[in-house]
Design a protein around this motif. Structure first.
Motif, short mmCIF file in Angstrom:
data_model
loop_
_atom_site.label_atom_id
_atom_site.label_comp_id
_atom_site.label_asym_id
_atom_site.label_seq_id
_atom_site.Cartn_x
_atom_site.Cartn_y
_atom_site.Cartn_z
N PRO A 1 0.80 -1.23 0.00
CA PRO A 1 0.00 0.00 0.00
C PRO A 1 0.83 1.28 0.00
O PRO A 1 0.31 2.35 -0.30
N LEU A 2 2.12 1.17 0.34
CA LEU A 2 2.99 2.35 0.39
C LEU A 2 3.87 2.48 -0.85
O LEU A 2 4.65 3.44 -0.94
N ALA A 3 3.79 1.53 -1.78
CA ALA A 3 4.72 1.50 -2.91
C ALA A 3 4.62 2.76 -3.76
O ALA A 3 5.64 3.31 -4.20
N ALA A 4 3.41 3.24 -4.00
CA ALA A 4 3.25 4.43 -4.84
C ALA A 4 3.91 5.65 -4.19
O ALA A 4 4.59 6.44 -4.87
N LEU A 5 3.72 5.82 -2.88
CA LEU A 5 4.34 6.95 -2.18
C LEU A 5 5.85 6.82 -2.18
O LEU A 5 6.57 7.80 -2.41
N ILE A 6 6.36 5.61 -1.95
CA ILE A 6 7.81 5.40 -1.92
C ILE A 6 8.42 5.72 -3.28
O ILE A 6 9.50 6.32 -3.38
N GLU A 7 7.71 5.38 -4.34
CA GLU A 7 8.21 5.70 -5.68
C GLU A 7 8.22 7.20 -5.92
O GLU A 7 9.15 7.73 -6.53
N ARG A 8 7.20 7.90 -5.42
CA ARG A 8 7.16 9.37 -5.59
C ARG A 8 8.28 10.05 -4.81
O ARG A 8 8.77 11.12 -5.22
N LEU A 9 8.71 9.46 -3.69
CA LEU A 9 9.80 10.07 -2.93
C LEU A 9 11.09 10.08 -3.73
O LEU A 9 11.93 10.97 -3.55
#
Length: 744
Positions: free
Chosen positions: A251-259
């Motif tokens: 569930p956090l993959a998208a945010l981690i990629e944006r970082l």
């Protein structure tokens, strides 16, 4: 808020001080280009002459100008002696206060093709610093990279304070950018999931701490340890750990990629979580979520690597065991095979002799048919060749074929592999089900088989839809029995072997891994490269090599020229001799015995023993390598650690003693203090930097130049060390030469 400092005090002072030149390097002050020689003749006063030469020499070495009160007296005296100038007549203080010093700087910049550092350059440097902050976490390395950027673009290097301010602005901007993304990207459920990792209010029994029972362990703590054992129970725990991390990461993959954090940055933030207690992280409000996101990502990829190592090790062990089992079986059956071969060979000789005699008899023209038949009957009777004997020989040939057929078709290998497949499945089946493989691969048939295996949870049944295209012809023939029944256990073993081979060859890649991702994951995206290609080449100072053809041709010409030069010198090289077939060899080096003279004995104490601590302390006094071991804190660094603790930690690690045992055998050193220093002040990167510091000092010694065959070219003799491991390790391998039956 206190200013950030990215270098130790001695390093900061060294940065803003002219370089210390050895006697062999000082001639650079007088090795002048033509324009400098001409301009020097126009300078009237000795003070201005010396000032100009010092500024030019220092700038040519480090690309910087320095205030005159920091010029080294040794350099001033050397120049005065070379120029026949009385040192007492020099007035460098007046030179610093005049406009001449600035005119000299402008002239030097112009003639050497440099630009003075200006606001426009500061803006470009800030952009470069912003790029570096996404890739690096070591401020000292960032400073070095900024200096290299300025040197490559022929821009004057400013003071340490200027570079520190530029880097601080970039780090603050990055921190603000990351915190903004996290604030906007984290949902309420995501925050609750991350906060639950730092909630130890529930005891192991599930009751609340408010009931008067002690609180349990932090859930975060349970995610830190990655077991290394190859026992099925431990492997199952690794798979379960990966499932937990996958549930957190997905569930956090998208945010981690944006970082957009690089691997090094992720490792840095995650290392803080690994090295410190969960309670300390729970107390930190700032960067808590950032560190947790980095930790989850790092552990997710690290456990993925551990699972792939487990797969490689389990499959290799199984295949090697099968081969060893077959060798043992063949060794034990060699006597029976040899006896059967001997019998068949002897009978074949009789058959050949008899057939030869019969053929000769048939060709006789002076014998009648009855005579020939009688002779043949007598021959068969004498040779004892009858129908029964021929049937016996045929049976022996069939037996020999039965023994050799499995060897040729490897049937026995598949049979043994099928028998041990259950043991392999117990170790490998679960991890193949949870790994996340890349969709784009060079082996789509294998990926189809893996997905089929994952979708059915490892439970396979004979079906027309069962993927077989990943198997070669020999494997496909063996995976079915003679009656056409699928050998499920053998199929799974062959699938695991194919996955192992594809991972090792790099044609099958894994998203949930650091080491086994696609090569494209480590490269600039193609669309981005095509859009910014010229900018990247200019930034890397590779504009001259933008076309690969001319570059490869030039390299090929240089390589061929070096080969020709080497081959031409073989005939005159005294270290080379030719054998009888014209091949060349090198003479073996034989060291001669050297007498122990009195001069050598004076270098050592009477006991001829020097403690390792004294050696390291003296080396540190010469090189300052201990300053490379800095606290891992990113925002504000504590004071340097006690030298005694650093040396004890180095000896504990280097001699394989261990930190706790080193504290027990050392005087006035507590185990807690030593463990804190070993945890917070040591990392592989710092160790390499300290080693480079020592090597740089060694390389600058005059004695080193005596061993150089060519200036700027270093010959080394290197060998690796082997250590046996007393605990399970996925990266250790068996080596009978070094460890016997153990691993290392």
């Amino acid at each position: 808020m206190a200013r950030r400092e990215y270098l130790p005090p001695d390093e900061r002072s060294r940065f803003d001080t002219p370089p210390v030149l050895t006697p062999q390097q000082r001639p650079i002050f007088l090795d002048l280009p033509a324009w400098a020689t001409s301009y020097l003749e126009q300078i009237l006063t000795p003070t201005n002459q010396v000032g100009f030469l010092l500024q030019l020499g220092y700038f040519r070495v480090v690309g910087r100008f320095f205030v005159t009160d920091r010029f080294h007296p040794a350099d001033i005296d050397w120049l005065s002696n070379q120029r026949k100038i009385d040192p007492a007549s020099l007035r460098l203080t007046d030179y610093a206060a005049s406009q001449t010093v600035y005119r000299h700087r402008q002239l030097i910049l112009h003639q050497l093709g440099y630009e003075a550092f200006a606001p426009a350059h500061r803006q470009a440097l800030q952009e470069e610093a912003a790029r570096l902050t996404h890739l690096q976490t070591k401020p000292a390395r960032m400073l070095d990279a900024l200096v290299s950027y300025l040197m490559e673009h022929r821009i004057e290097v400013p003071s340490y304070n200027t570079l520190r301010d530029v880097l601080t602005e970039a780090l603050n901007a990055l921190d603000e950018h990351l915190q903004t993304l996290i604030e906007l990207g984290l949902t309420t459920s995501d925050r609750a999931m991350l906060d639950a990792l730092l909630d130890n209010s529930t005891t192991p029994e599930g009751t609340e701490a408010a009931a008067g029972l002690p609180a349990g362990r932090f859930p975060l703590t349970r995610l830190k340890h990655i077991s290394q054992s190859m026992q099925p129970k431990q492997i199952a725990e690794r798979v379960a750990l990966f499932r937990q991390l996958k549930a957190l990461f997905s569930p956090l993959a998208a945010l981690i990629e944006r970082l957009g954090l690089g691997d090094e940055t992720i490792r840095y933030y995650a290392q803080y979580v690994l090295d410190n207690r969960s309670g300390q992280l729970a107390e930190r409000v700032h960067e808590r979520y950032l560190r947790l996101l980095a930790f989850i990502t790092h552990q997710y990829l690290s456990v993925g690597d551990a699972l792939i190592l487990t797969l490689n090790k389990a499959v290799a062990s199984t295949l090697n065991g099968c081969e060893q089992n077959l060798k043992e079986q063949h060794y034990q059956s060699r006597y029976a095979t040899a006896g059967l071969v001997g019998q068949v060979s002897r009978r074949s000789d009789l058959h050949i002799d008899a057939l030869t005699e019969i053929e000769r008899t048939v060709e006789l023209t002076d014998w009648s048919s009855d005579q020939k038949i009688d002779h043949i009957r007598e021959l068969l009777s004498r040779k004892r060749l009858g129908g029964q004997q021929l049937l016996t020989d045929k049976q022996r040939l069939t037996e020999l074929k039965t023994l050799n057929q499995p060897l040729a078709e490897r049937t026995d290998f598949y049979l043994v592999l099928e028998k041990v497949s259950l043991r392999l499945q117990a170790r490998v089946s679960g991890l193949v089900q949870v790994l996340v493989f890349e969709h784009h691969t060079a082996q789509p048939h294998l990926l189809t088989a893996i997905r089929y295996f994952q979708e059915r949870g490892g439970e396979l049944l004979p079906s027309p839809a069962l993927p077989l295209d990943f198997l070669d012809m020999a494997d496909r023939q063996q995976v079915f029995t003679a009656a056409g029944k699928l050998r499920i256990s053998l199929y799974k073993a062959l699938l695991f072997r194919a996955v192992r081979d594809a991972l090792r060859e790099g044609i099958l890649t894994v998203l949930s891994s650091y080491e086994y991702r696609s090569v494209d994951e480590y490269q600039i995206p193609r669309s981005q490269w095509q859009l910014y290609r010229d900018d990247y080449l200019h930034r890397a100072n590779l504009v001259a090599h933008r076309e690969s053809g001319p570059t490869l041709v030039a390299l090929n010409e240089r390589l061929n020229a070096q080969f020709r030069k080497t081959n031409e010198r073989l005939a005159t090289n005294t270290q080379v001799y030719l054998d009888g077939r014209g091949g060349w060899h090198l003479h073996r080096y034989r060291a001669e015995d050297v007498a122990d003279d009195a001069g050598v004995r004076l270098l050592y104490p009477i006991s001829r023993v020097i403690s390792l601590r004294d050696v390291l302390s003296q080396v540190n006094g010469l090189t300052g390598f201990l300053s490379k071991f800095a606290h891992k804190g990113f925002m504000h660094k504590p004071t340097p650690a006690d030298e005694r603790l650093l040396l004890a930690a180095i000896i504990g690690y280097g001699e394989n003693i261990g930190i706790r045992k080193m504290a027990l055998i050392s005087k006035s050193i507590s185990a807690h203090a030593l463990e804190t220093v070993a945890t917070q002040y040591f990392s592989p990167e710092m160790t390499l930097e300290a080693n480079d510091c020592i090597l740089a000092h060694s390389d600058a010694l005059p004695l080193t130049d005596l061993f150089r065959r060519k200036e700027g070219f270093v010959h080394t003799g290197s060998d690796g060390q082997k250590y046996d491991v007393s605990i399970p390790s996925l990266r250790a391998s068996a080596s009978f030469k070094y460890f016997g039956n153990g691993e290392g």
